[in-house]
Design a protein around this motif. Structure first.
Motif, PDB file in Angstrom:
ATOM      1  N   THR B 101      16.556  48.859  18.597  1.00  0.00           N
ATOM      2  CA  THR B 101      15.516  48.008  18.018  1.00  0.00           C
ATOM      3  C   THR B 101      16.130  47.161  16.909  1.00  0.00           C
ATOM      4  O   THR B 101      16.850  47.671  16.064  1.00  0.00           O
ATOM      5  CB  THR B 101      14.319  48.852  17.520  1.00  0.00           C
ATOM      6  OG1 THR B 101      13.344  47.993  16.952  1.00  0.00           O
ATOM      7  CG2 THR B 101      14.708  49.896  16.493  1.00  0.00           C
ATOM      8  N   CYS B 103      14.566  43.274  15.629  1.00  0.00           N
ATOM      9  CA  CYS B 103      13.316  42.800  14.996  1.00  0.00           C
ATOM     10  C   CYS B 103      12.176  43.725  15.362  1.00  0.00           C
ATOM     11  O   CYS B 103      11.209  43.853  14.626  1.00  0.00           O
ATOM     12  CB  CYS B 103      13.031  41.347  15.343  1.00  0.00           C
ATOM     13  SG  CYS B 103      12.005  41.084  16.809  1.00  0.00           S
ATOM     14  N   GLY B 104      12.272  44.372  16.512  1.00  0.00           N
ATOM     15  CA  GLY B 104      11.327  45.434  16.859  1.00  0.00           C
ATOM     16  C   GLY B 104      10.073  44.981  17.568  1.00  0.00           C
ATOM     17  O   GLY B 104       9.251  45.812  17.958  1.00  0.00           O
ATOM     18  N   PHE B 105       9.912  43.670  17.773  1.00  0.00           N
ATOM     19  CA  PHE B 105       8.639  43.209  18.316  1.00  0.00           C
ATOM     20  C   PHE B 105       8.468  43.604  19.778  1.00  0.00           C
ATOM     21  O   PHE B 105       7.368  43.907  20.226  1.00  0.00           O
ATOM     22  CB  PHE B 105       8.515  41.685  18.156  1.00  0.00           C
ATOM     23  CG  PHE B 105       7.106  41.203  18.242  1.00  0.00           C
ATOM     24  CD1 PHE B 105       6.284  41.221  17.127  1.00  0.00           C
ATOM     25  CD2 PHE B 105       6.578  40.752  19.437  1.00  0.00           C
ATOM     26  CE1 PHE B 105       4.974  40.809  17.205  1.00  0.00           C
ATOM     27  CE2 PHE B 105       5.260  40.325  19.527  1.00  0.00           C
ATOM     28  CZ  PHE B 105       4.456  40.353  18.403  1.00  0.00           C
ATOM     29  N   THR B 107       9.873  46.232  21.035  1.00  0.00           N
ATOM     30  CA  THR B 107      10.199  47.655  21.135  1.00  0.00           C
ATOM     31  C   THR B 107       9.068  48.523  21.706  1.00  0.00           C
ATOM     32  O   THR B 107       9.321  49.337  22.606  1.00  0.00           O
ATOM     33  CB  THR B 107      10.673  48.183  19.766  1.00  0.00           C
ATOM     34  OG1 THR B 107      11.784  47.391  19.347  1.00  0.00           O
ATOM     35  CG2 THR B 107      11.091  49.631  19.833  1.00  0.00           C
TER      36      THR B 107
END
Lengths: 773, 165
Positions: B101, B103-105, B107
């Motif tokens: 992950t 930026c994680g958006f 994820t």
């Protein structure tokens, strides 16, 4: 017997990101996820015309719709321009200059009502003649986009060193090619948005995805007529940036205007289609490069002219010549160099900053020429590059000082590990021949290198960053940094650097980095600067705290602080590792002492770089990053389809701080560079985007990714934090150049434009032999 | 404009839910705006990016493409329902430790897709993992560490009891 504590290091370890747990549970709060009481939905009406005078806007019906709280047009705003050229008022009143132009905005109770209200706004236009090519926009009598720039030229850039005429006279071979680089866009997975709220005193809080929270306050203040000291910027978790949030775009001041008009919090959030239409793009460039070489393989000169399509307004794309000219002047030794850019207004979309900032375009041209020149003088691509590569302690004629330079090592290791030379020769043999199986698939291998800033870039008077650090009871550390986390992992690196100084694990460290009311000043996340600049600042604050703690421990233990060390949350004897005192206990004793003290330090790090002079010369970064990538690919000469099989990469990273993060940057950068080369294309026809969706704009997906074999060259930069350099942008820069060189190796056909989609490849192979026109 | 609503009931992250939703609402909007489960992300709204992937009866679905009324009688799992009593699920732990992950958006969607793959067939190859996440876009990682994470979770699940369905 007391336990003996060995010194352990956090540097170079695979430390998972501190924010990963909240990201894998869905707990991370992005701009989409924040709910404020009474918050309204803001929506923007866009022009849909590419160049037209606005005769009349009638908002009567929209205002009358139940649930609508405000409908604004330019007449309701100060009309001050945004962006690098200050030529972009958030709402356009007199005329529109591109498809995305913002002409009115609505705040309503629900999204449906806001959408309905937008449709009720009546606009009368008078179409104007439009222009979509920079060359045509330069012709006499071309439509004028901005009245104050009657020639449609907002900026030009000129640079030179040496004398290119002399360089050309000394050359045995001179070549010249035209390169055309296309529109692509960032495609952040989280779409753009902002939330604005005023309090009763007129103080503004903006929840903004900006990459530059402090510059944001200064830049937006005159546009919204709120003084910067009354603006608080809170950054939510940011769903990707890659440079797209370096400038302020109209939706943010519009959101603020709506909040002021309604006295309610307002959120503006894009749809994906709007994200395509109204985000910045990577700067499209038409570039003519002329280069020369002596028969012994020594470069003699580069002469480069570019035409930048500025679109309707000026954002950071117009300033990419700063970076382009660095690669033209200083990627390999170039004794004579001349560079010119003309930036031209058109009615196309406008460009911003995008990872690499012009360097993908420049490197594509320069590294294509390196291969062609090598071939012309009968050298292999590696030997030719080695012959012209810079060495440590060199100063380039543009004034960049390479205190460390791992370019030769990058060239050596990538070519050795990939078996470059043998494959390169073997592929050339089969270029013309039909393949053994009768299949149309051919293999190619190609290389390219890069030069980029690795220690910030002094484009403002300061390129610094501040840190405030406190060590509290129970030995928990809070690091308050000016720097911004956009997913790249800066907060984890900062925690590692602080933990290293204080002998604490990263689990004992919290990093605060998202609120200008709390965090100290910083220039923002760009120019691959955060690890270097914010890392040095955090390290400085941690060292001061360490000194303070060791002096206090020395007094308490009645020993010389020089003999003490901090390890694993303990004060220990540095020679033997004998544990003497718990760190938490030491801090508590300071809090409860008669002369009580807190352990709180601050540091401001300013790199020893300088701003360029009026001739664009000067040592603009505290360190420079180098890298080489070797691409192996297959191309089906029957269909034009390219498969990227493997990328062998080496990057001069100074020093690896977090192996996991740096691998992630390189893998992600390579795939982004590959997308630029063979997949992504924002198709703009007559000023209109033809493919504003993921259906039609092709991003690379998982089955298409190549094997990435990574190597890190550690040159231990003397100024970098524990020797590190920035590497955020570098991995994306030279992939496209290596791909086009590999395609040449496979087919004997050289392409001078991107993207290398099957149609373009097939046309190139079948029709004109693909050689640059 | 008349808004026609319908009452539906379904299982969400192991609990019973009963809501009335406009018949035109999609499942993503219902989850985020109505049920305030914001872990499921809007990325494109047309099934192209996979950021809104959830499990419906154990199988990965783009929540933006499914009408909310079609959830009636089904069993939904979102990213908020993946954790076990012991904390992060095997898949979530692997995403953390493998660096999957940034930026994680994307994820949450990728973890749901990975969990669906794991539920369907515990013995899949790396190539099958790549095909399995083809519909999930990620702009940061270049997918390598995502594939590592899913392979790691599959490996550790082979030696442990099935934790989630």
């Amino acid at each position: 017997m007391t336990a003996l504590i060995e010194k352990e290091t956090l540097i170079g370890k695979r430390v998972p990101k501190l924010d990963a747990p909240k990201k894998v549970t869905g707990a991370a709060q992005y701009i989409h996820d924040i709910e404020l009481p009474g918050m309204l939905v803001g929506k923007i009406r866009r022009s849909e015309r590419v160049h037209a005078r606005i005769v009349r806007i009638d908002t009567t019906e929209a205002k009358a719709l139940p649930g609508v709280h405000a409908v604004l047009t330019a007449a309701d705003t100060p009309g001050v321009g945004l962006g690098h050229g200050k030529d972009n008022p958030p709402l356009k009143g007199d005329k529109v200059r591109c498809e995305r132009d913002e002409i009115a905005a609505v705040a309503a109770e629900t999204e449906d009502i806001a959408e309905q209200a937008l449709k009720l706004i009546r606009v009368e236009y008078e179409d104007l003649p439009a222009v979509f090519s920079p060359a045509e926009a330069l012709e006499d009598g071309a439509p004028i986009i901005h009245e104050q720039h009657p020639k449609n030229i907002p900026f030009t850039y000129d640079y030179h060193h040496g004398d290119v005429a002399q360089g050309e006279a000394e050359s045995d071979v001179v070549i010249e090619d035209n390169y055309r680089l296309h529109f692509v866009t960032h495609c952040c997975m989280g779409v753009s948005g902002a939330i604005a709220q005023f309090d009763s005193e007129g103080n503004l809080t903006v929840h903004s995805q900006t990459q530059v929270p402090f510059l944001y306050k200064k830049e937006i203040a005159p546009v919204i007529a709120v003084p910067p000291e009354k603006i608080r910027v809170i950054q939510p978790v940011i769903g990707g940036a890659f440079g797209s949030k370096l400038d302020i775009y109209p939706f943010e001041p519009i959101c603020i205007f709506l909040a002021r008009a309604t006295r309610r919090p307002v959120r503006v959030l894009f749809t994906r289609e709007e994200e395509f239409l109204a985000s910045p793009t990577r700067q499209p460039v038409e570039l003519v490069l002329r280069s020369g070489v002596k028969s012994d393989g020594t470069l003699t000169f580069r002469n480069c002219r570019t035409l930048h399509d500025n679109g309707g307004y000026t954002s950071w794309g117009a300033t990419t010549p700063f970076v382009i000219m660095q690669t033209i002047s200083s990627l390999y030794r170039v004794p004579h160099c001349q560079y010119h850019t003309t930036v031209v207004y058109t009615n196309n979309p406008y460009s911003g900053s995008f990872r690499g900032f012009g360097n993908l375009q420049a490197t594509f041209a320069v590294e294509s020429h390196m291969d062609k020149l090598a071939e012309a003088v009968g050298m292999d691509p590696l030997a030719f590059r080695m012959h012209n590569a810079q060495q440590p302690e060199e100063t380039t004629p543009q004034g960049m000082v390479f205190h460390t330079c791992g370019l030769s090592e990058c060239l050596s290791i990538t070519t050795e590990k990939s078996g470059f030379l043998a494959k390169h020769d073997a592929n050339r043999e089969t270029q013309a021949a039909p393949t053994r199986t009768g299949s149309a698939v051919k293999r190619g291998i190609g290389m390219a290198s890069l030069l980029h800033v690795g220690g910030g870039a002094k484009i403002y008077r300061s390129d610094g960053c501040g840190t405030i650090l406190k060590v509290d009871d129970h030995a928990h550390v809070t690091v308050i940094t000016g720097s911004t986390e956009i997913g790249q992992g800066s907060e984890t690196v900062i925690a590692q650097l602080v933990g290293e100084e204080l002998g604490l694990p990263v689990s004992a460290i919290t990093v605060i980095n998202s609120d200008t009311e709390i965090t100290p000043w910083d220039v923002g996340v760009h120019a691959s600067r955060t690890t270097f600049i914010a890392g040095n600042s955090a390290r400085g604050a941690a060292r001061k705290a360490r000194d303070k703690l060791l002096i206090a421990a020395g007094e308490k233990l009645k020993v010389d602080p020089e003999t003490l060390d901090l390890r694993k949350g303990l004060v220990v004897r540095s020679d033997s590792g004998e544990s003497l005192l718990e760190l938490g206990k030491l801090i508590r004793s300071l809090h409860f002492a008669r002369k009580a003290e807190v352990v709180m330090t601050s540091d401001y790090y300013e790199p020893p770089s300088v701003m360029q002079d009026s001739e664009f010369k000067g040592d603009v970064s505290a360190s420079y990053a180098f890298g080489t990538q070797v691409v192996e690919l297959e191309v089906d000469t029957g269909t034009g389809v390219i498969r990227i099989l493997k990328v062998t990469s080496a990057h001069d990273v100074g020093k690896v701080i977090n192996a996991l993060s740096i691998e992630g940057q390189i893998e992600g950068g390579v795939v982004m560079g590959m997308g630029y080369a063979i997949a992504e294309h924002l198709i703009v026809k007559d000023g209109r985007m033809k493919n504003p969706s993921f259906r039609d704009y092709k991003l690379v997906t998982a089955p298409e990714i190549p094997v990435v074999d990574m190597h890190f060259i550690e040159t231990n930069d003397p100024e970098g934090p524990v020797g590190a350099k920035g590497v955020g942008e570098a991995p994306a820069i030279c992939t496209a150049a290596a791909i086009v060189n590999a395609l040449y190796n496979a087919t004997g056909v050289r392409f001078c434009e991107l993207p290398l989609t099957p149609e373009i490849v097939l046309r190139g192979l079948k029709q004109c032999g693909g050689h640059c026109p | 404009m008349k808004c026609i609503k319908q009452e539906i009931s379904f299982t969400l992250n192991g609990g019973a839910v009963c809501v009335d939703v406009p018949v035109t609402t999609d499942t993503l909007t219902m989850l985020r705006d109505r049920l305030k489960l914001t872990g499921t992300k809007y990325g494109c709204g047309e099934g192209e990016c996979g950021a809104c992937t959830i499990l419906v009866d154990g199988v990965a679905v783009n929540a933006c493409l499914m009408f909310a009324v079609d959830c009636h009688g089904r069993e939904l799992t979102t990213i908020e329902g993946v954790q076990t009593e012991d904390g992060l699920s095997t898949m979530q732990r692997a995403f953390v430790s493998c660096g999957a992950t940034q930026c994680g958006f994307c994820t949450p969607g990728l973890i749901m897709q990975g969990t669906s793959l794991l539920n369907r067939s515990p013995d899949i190859s790396v190539e099958q993992i790549k095909r399995g996440i083809e519909g999930n876009l990620c702009r940061c990682t270049g997918y390598h560490k995502v594939i590592d994470a899913i392979a790691t979770a599959l490996d550790s699940n082979r030696s442990a009891p099935k934790e989630h369905s």
